[in-house]
Design a protein around this motif. Sequence first.
Motif, PDB file in Angstrom:
ATOM      1  N   GLY A   1       0.830  -1.188   0.000  1.00 35.94           N
ATOM      2  CA  GLY A   1       0.000   0.000   0.000  1.00 35.94           C
ATOM      3  C   GLY A   1       0.866   1.239   0.000  1.00 35.94           C
ATOM      4  O   GLY A   1       2.075   1.166  -0.233  1.00 35.94           O
ATOM      5  N   VAL A   2       0.253   2.366   0.268  1.00 33.42           N
ATOM      6  CA  VAL A   2       0.956   3.647   0.299  1.00 33.42           C
ATOM      7  C   VAL A   2       1.344   3.958   1.737  1.00 33.42           C
ATOM      8  O   VAL A   2       0.499   3.940   2.636  1.00 33.42           O
ATOM      9  CB  VAL A   2       0.073   4.776  -0.283  1.00 33.42           C
ATOM     10  N   LEU A   3       2.618   4.236   1.941  1.00 33.86           N
ATOM     11  CA  LEU A   3       3.115   4.607   3.275  1.00 33.86           C
ATOM     12  C   LEU A   3       2.657   6.025   3.580  1.00 33.86           C
ATOM     13  O   LEU A   3       3.036   6.966   2.885  1.00 33.86           O
ATOM     14  CB  LEU A   3       4.643   4.518   3.320  1.00 33.86           C
ATOM     15  N   THR A   4       1.808   6.172   4.585  1.00 32.92           N
ATOM     16  CA  THR A   4       1.221   7.476   4.880  1.00 32.92           C
ATOM     17  C   THR A   4       1.804   8.149   6.117  1.00 32.92           C
ATOM     18  O   THR A   4       1.680   9.359   6.266  1.00 32.92           O
ATOM     19  CB  THR A   4      -0.304   7.364   5.056  1.00 32.92           C
TER      20      THR A   4
ATOM     21  N   ASP B   1       7.847   4.486  16.462  1.00 31.02           N
ATOM     22  CA  ASP B   1       7.966   3.029  16.581  1.00 31.02           C
ATOM     23  C   ASP B   1       6.955   2.278  15.716  1.00 31.02           C
ATOM     24  O   ASP B   1       6.656   1.126  15.948  1.00 31.02           O
ATOM     25  CB  ASP B   1       7.824   2.607  18.037  1.00 31.02           C
ATOM     26  N   TYR B   2       6.418   2.949  14.687  1.00 31.59           N
ATOM     27  CA  TYR B   2       5.430   2.314  13.816  1.00 31.59           C
ATOM     28  C   TYR B   2       5.422   2.984  12.443  1.00 31.59           C
ATOM     29  O   TYR B   2       5.959   4.090  12.274  1.00 31.59           O
ATOM     30  CB  TYR B   2       4.030   2.408  14.412  1.00 31.59           C
ATOM     31  N   VAL B   3       4.795   2.314  11.481  1.00 28.42           N
ATOM     32  CA  VAL B   3       4.466   2.929  10.198  1.00 28.42           C
ATOM     33  C   VAL B   3       2.982   2.692   9.939  1.00 28.42           C
ATOM     34  O   VAL B   3       2.395   1.742  10.460  1.00 28.42           O
ATOM     35  CB  VAL B   3       5.295   2.367   9.022  1.00 28.42           C
ATOM     36  N   GLU B   4       2.380   3.556   9.169  1.00 28.73           N
ATOM     37  CA  GLU B   4       0.984   3.393   8.772  1.00 28.73           C
ATOM     38  C   GLU B   4       0.929   3.285   7.259  1.00 28.73           C
ATOM     39  O   GLU B   4       1.536   4.078   6.539  1.00 28.73           O
ATOM     40  CB  GLU B   4       0.148   4.582   9.221  1.00 28.73           C
ATOM     41  N   ILE B   5       0.186   2.277   6.788  1.00 30.70           N
ATOM     42  CA  ILE B   5       0.044   2.021   5.358  1.00 30.70           C
ATOM     43  C   ILE B   5      -1.432   2.034   5.015  1.00 30.70           C
ATOM     44  O   ILE B   5      -2.251   1.469   5.742  1.00 30.70           O
ATOM     45  CB  ILE B   5       0.637   0.645   5.004  1.00 30.70           C
TER      46      ILE B   5
ATOM     47  N   THR C   1      -8.109   0.259   3.577  1.00 34.22           N
ATOM     48  CA  THR C   1      -7.828  -0.112   4.963  1.00 34.22           C
ATOM     49  C   THR C   1      -6.517   0.509   5.417  1.00 34.22           C
ATOM     50  O   THR C   1      -5.511   0.453   4.712  1.00 34.22           O
ATOM     51  CB  THR C   1      -7.725  -1.641   5.101  1.00 34.22           C
ATOM     52  N   GLN C   2      -6.525   1.117   6.602  1.00 34.66           N
ATOM     53  CA  GLN C   2      -5.310   1.655   7.200  1.00 34.66           C
ATOM     54  C   GLN C   2      -4.734   0.609   8.138  1.00 34.66           C
ATOM     55  O   GLN C   2      -5.443   0.084   8.996  1.00 34.66           O
ATOM     56  CB  GLN C   2      -5.599   2.938   7.969  1.00 34.66           C
ATOM     57  N   VAL C   3      -3.439   0.322   7.965  1.00 36.08           N
ATOM     58  CA  VAL C   3      -2.772  -0.692   8.782  1.00 36.08           C
ATOM     59  C   VAL C   3      -1.593  -0.054   9.481  1.00 36.08           C
ATOM     60  O   VAL C   3      -0.783   0.631   8.852  1.00 36.08           O
ATOM     61  CB  VAL C   3      -2.283  -1.873   7.905  1.00 36.08           C
ATOM     62  N   ILE C   4      -1.481  -0.290  10.784  1.00 36.44           N
ATOM     63  CA  ILE C   4      -0.333   0.189  11.557  1.00 36.44           C
ATOM     64  C   ILE C   4       0.555  -1.006  11.862  1.00 36.44           C
ATOM     65  O   ILE C   4       0.093  -2.028  12.367  1.00 36.44           O
ATOM     66  CB  ILE C   4      -0.796   0.880  12.853  1.00 36.44           C
ATOM     67  N   VAL C   5       1.836  -0.874  11.523  1.00 37.57           N
ATOM     68  CA  VAL C   5       2.801  -1.952  11.719  1.00 37.57           C
ATOM     69  C   VAL C   5       3.919  -1.456  12.641  1.00 37.57           C
ATOM     70  O   VAL C   5       4.570  -0.452  12.332  1.00 37.57           O
ATOM     71  CB  VAL C   5       3.416  -2.406  10.372  1.00 37.57           C
ATOM     72  N   PRO C   6       4.149  -2.122  13.759  1.00 37.67           N
ATOM     73  CA  PRO C   6       5.268  -1.746  14.631  1.00 37.67           C
ATOM     74  C   PRO C   6       6.601  -1.942  13.892  1.00 37.67           C
ATOM     75  O   PRO C   6       6.777  -2.943  13.186  1.00 37.67           O
ATOM     76  CB  PRO C   6       5.166  -2.717  15.806  1.00 37.67           C
TER      77      PRO C   6
END
Length: 54
Positions: free
Chosen positions: A21-24, A29-33, A39-44
């Motif tokens: 997806g697009v890195l927003t 300590d995380y990224v949101e895609i 769908t927005q996904v938060i990844v530690p």
Amino acid sequence: MLQGYLHQSIEIATDAGSLAGVLTEVGDDYVEINEPGGTQVIVPLGQINYVQAL
């Protein structure tokens, strides 16, 4: 390091699988895609094995 991918399409791999997806957002300590379906996904950050541009 991940700031260079901000607002670009990327793939992130974790032990649980990969997502694209697009890195927003890049936090401390995380990224949101945002995935293509919206769908927005938060990844530690500690869960990321690799990141590549698409």
